[in-house]
Motif scaffolding. Sequence first.
Motif, short mmCIF file in Angstrom:
data_model
loop_
_atom_site.label_atom_id
_atom_site.label_comp_id
_atom_site.label_asym_id
_atom_site.label_seq_id
_atom_site.Cartn_x
_atom_site.Cartn_y
_atom_site.Cartn_z
N LEU A 124 -4.56 3.93 5.84
CA LEU A 124 -4.64 2.51 6.18
C LEU A 124 -5.87 2.18 7.03
O LEU A 124 -6.36 1.06 6.99
CB LEU A 124 -3.37 2.07 6.91
CG LEU A 124 -2.11 2.07 6.03
CD1 LEU A 124 -0.87 1.92 6.89
CD2 LEU A 124 -2.19 0.99 4.97
N TRP A 176 -7.35 2.56 -1.08
CA TRP A 176 -5.93 2.22 -1.00
C TRP A 176 -5.32 2.21 -2.39
O TRP A 176 -5.87 1.63 -3.33
CB TRP A 176 -5.74 0.85 -0.38
CG TRP A 176 -5.93 0.77 1.10
CD1 TRP A 176 -6.45 1.72 1.92
CD2 TRP A 176 -5.61 -0.35 1.92
NE1 TRP A 176 -6.48 1.26 3.21
CE2 TRP A 176 -5.97 -0.01 3.24
CE3 TRP A 176 -5.07 -1.60 1.67
CZ2 TRP A 176 -5.78 -0.89 4.30
CZ3 TRP A 176 -4.89 -2.48 2.73
CH2 TRP A 176 -5.24 -2.11 4.04
N VAL A 196 0.85 -1.18 0.00
CA VAL A 196 0.00 0.00 0.00
C VAL A 196 0.89 1.24 0.00
O VAL A 196 1.71 1.42 0.91
CB VAL A 196 -0.93 0.02 1.22
CG1 VAL A 196 -1.92 1.18 1.12
CG2 VAL A 196 -1.67 -1.30 1.38
#
Length: 112
Positions: free
Chosen positions: A67, A74, A54
């Motif tokens: 997150l 994402w 990510v």
Amino acid sequence: MRRAAEEPSLADERLILNDLTLPRGLFAARPRSRPRDGRRVIEVRQGEDYQIFVTVPADPVQARAVLSGPLERWDAEWFSNRGWVEEPPSCAAPIWRRHNLETASHLGLTPA
């Protein structure tokens, strides 16, 4: 006894990952790159089968917000640790991309 000053990027990594709540079945494994161009890559895992990379802002507060937010937001690439698996992880949002080892230099990493 004085404690040595912690390297700034290590302190930031700790701020990002400590007590981070992710959706069920996912866990944050570790940072996979140092901050570069205002961004960094965090590795998230779905079990032992998938690595998810990510890309988040380098700022730890902003990174945690990404997150902790919806998976659909994402900027993520996934990699199956079982080479023959072509399907994305069950948690994958439609915008996620399959991680390509040959073109992954933009992330500054390769899967573990």
